[in-house]
Design an enzyme around this catalytic site. Structure first.
Site, PDB file in Angstrom:
ATOM      1  N   ASN A  16      74.204 -45.950   3.756  1.00  0.00           N
ATOM      2  CA  ASN A  16      73.044 -45.496   2.975  1.00  0.00           C
ATOM      3  C   ASN A  16      73.195 -44.034   2.572  1.00  0.00           C
ATOM      4  O   ASN A  16      72.832 -43.654   1.467  1.00  0.00           O
ATOM      5  CB  ASN A  16      71.749 -45.707   3.762  1.00  0.00           C
ATOM      6  N   ARG A  67      65.836 -41.279  22.556  1.00  0.00           N
ATOM      7  CA  ARG A  67      65.184 -40.141  21.875  1.00  0.00           C
ATOM      8  C   ARG A  67      65.993 -38.895  22.143  1.00  0.00           C
ATOM      9  O   ARG A  67      66.951 -38.915  22.928  1.00  0.00           O
ATOM     10  CB  ARG A  67      63.746 -39.970  22.371  1.00  0.00           C
ATOM     11  N   MET A  94      69.487 -43.538  15.225  1.00  0.00           N
ATOM     12  CA  MET A  94      69.114 -44.472  16.290  1.00  0.00           C
ATOM     13  C   MET A  94      68.264 -43.836  17.398  1.00  0.00           C
ATOM     14  O   MET A  94      68.248 -44.327  18.529  1.00  0.00           O
ATOM     15  CB  MET A  94      70.371 -45.115  16.882  1.00  0.00           C
ATOM     16  N   HIS A 113      64.497 -49.645   6.786  1.00  0.00           N
ATOM     17  CA  HIS A 113      64.588 -50.664   7.840  1.00  0.00           C
ATOM     18  C   HIS A 113      64.965 -52.003   7.204  1.00  0.00           C
ATOM     19  O   HIS A 113      64.413 -52.361   6.155  1.00  0.00           O
ATOM     20  CB  HIS A 113      63.242 -50.778   8.569  1.00  0.00           C
TER      21      HIS A 113
HETATM   22  C1  GRF Z   1      70.604 -49.805   7.884  1.00  0.00           C
HETATM   23  O1  GRF Z   1      70.718 -51.201   7.859  1.00  0.00           O
HETATM   24  C2  GRF Z   1      69.157 -49.388   8.026  1.00  0.00           C
HETATM   25  O2  GRF Z   1      68.278 -50.317   7.524  1.00  0.00           O
HETATM   26  C3  GRF Z   1      68.989 -49.252   9.511  1.00  0.00           C
HETATM   27  O3  GRF Z   1      70.221 -48.781   9.974  1.00  0.00           O
HETATM   28  C4  GRF Z   1      71.250 -49.214   9.118  1.00  0.00           C
HETATM   29  C5  GRF Z   1      72.093 -48.030   8.791  1.00  0.00           C
HETATM   30  O4  GRF Z   1      73.267 -48.390   8.111  1.00  0.00           O
HETATM   31  N1  GRF Z   1      67.896 -48.356   9.807  1.00  0.00           N
HETATM   32  P1  GRF Z   1      74.207 -47.292   7.506  1.00  0.00           P
HETATM   33  O5  GRF Z   1      74.630 -46.358   8.640  1.00  0.00           O
HETATM   34  O6  GRF Z   1      73.453 -46.561   6.438  1.00  0.00           O
HETATM   35  O7  GRF Z   1      75.373 -48.045   6.956  1.00  0.00           O
END
Ligand code: GRF
Length: 192
Positions: A16, A67, A94, A113
């Protein structure tokens, strides 16, 4: 128009983040990535930041698993503030953010998400959707609040669940949708 200053946080592969940085580079997204920060030293997302010549940092998270240690979270808020960040983009980060960050950046932290929230918060949402027999799932961009995968919804994109989908094929198709949805949702902020 002054580009919107982004701070991107992630723990993993950073697809992303790559989509956002590509969208900025192409001129489609009038934003500027000021910094990419990870709680994982060797996370590929940091490598992607370097590839795009974006300042980047590893932030040792401290002793907790889900956290940041409170002092570390205060340090994170300071780093983002010092970088002049106006919008914080969680991209596979995370760790649950707590008050130091939520107070420092009210309604300025967003997350993506892999489900149609409020359905299937938590881990491996695509697997949850598959197990529940959903015919349609998708992805959601939302404001971050003090609950997991919970705050106000900004944008959603539907993804069909196909009869022969496995967790892997469904996840891959959701990620393609994420890579379109996230830059488009950030663009809304650029327009104010
Ligand atoms: C994505 O699927 C997002 O929805 C979730 O974590 C994943 C991150 O993927 N929160 P990336 O590291 O961007 O490939």
């Amino acid at each position: 128009m002054k580009p919107l200053a982004l701070g991107i946080l992630g723990s993993g592969k950073g697809s992303n983040c790559r989509a956002i940085l590509e969208s900025i580079r192409s001129g489609a997204l009038p934003a500027e990535a000021r910094v990419v920060i990870s709680d994982v030293l060797d996370a590929p997302i940091l490598e992607i930041a370097r590839e795009f010549s974006v300042p980047n940092a590893y932030l040792p998270p401290g002793q907790f698993r889900t956290r940041l240690e409170p002092a570390v979270e205060v340090e994170l808020a300071q780093m983002l503030h010092d970088a002049g960040v106006e919008l914080i983009v969680l991209a596979g980060f995370m760790r649950v953010l707590k008050q130091p960050m939520l107070q420092a950046f009210p309604r300025q932290i967003i997350n993506i998400h892999p489900s149609l929230l409020p359905k299937f918060p938590g881990l491996e949402a695509w697997r949850q959707a598959l197990a529940a027999g959903e015919k349609i799932t998708g992805c959601t961009v939302h404001f971050v609040d003090d609950k997991i995968d919970h705050g106000e919804i900004i944008a959603q994109r539907e993804v069909p669940v196909l009869p022969d989908d496995t967790a892997e094929t469904l996840h891959a198709r959701i990620q393609v949708a994420e890579h379109e949805l996230y830059p488009a949702a950030i663009a809304q902020f650029c327009r104010g």
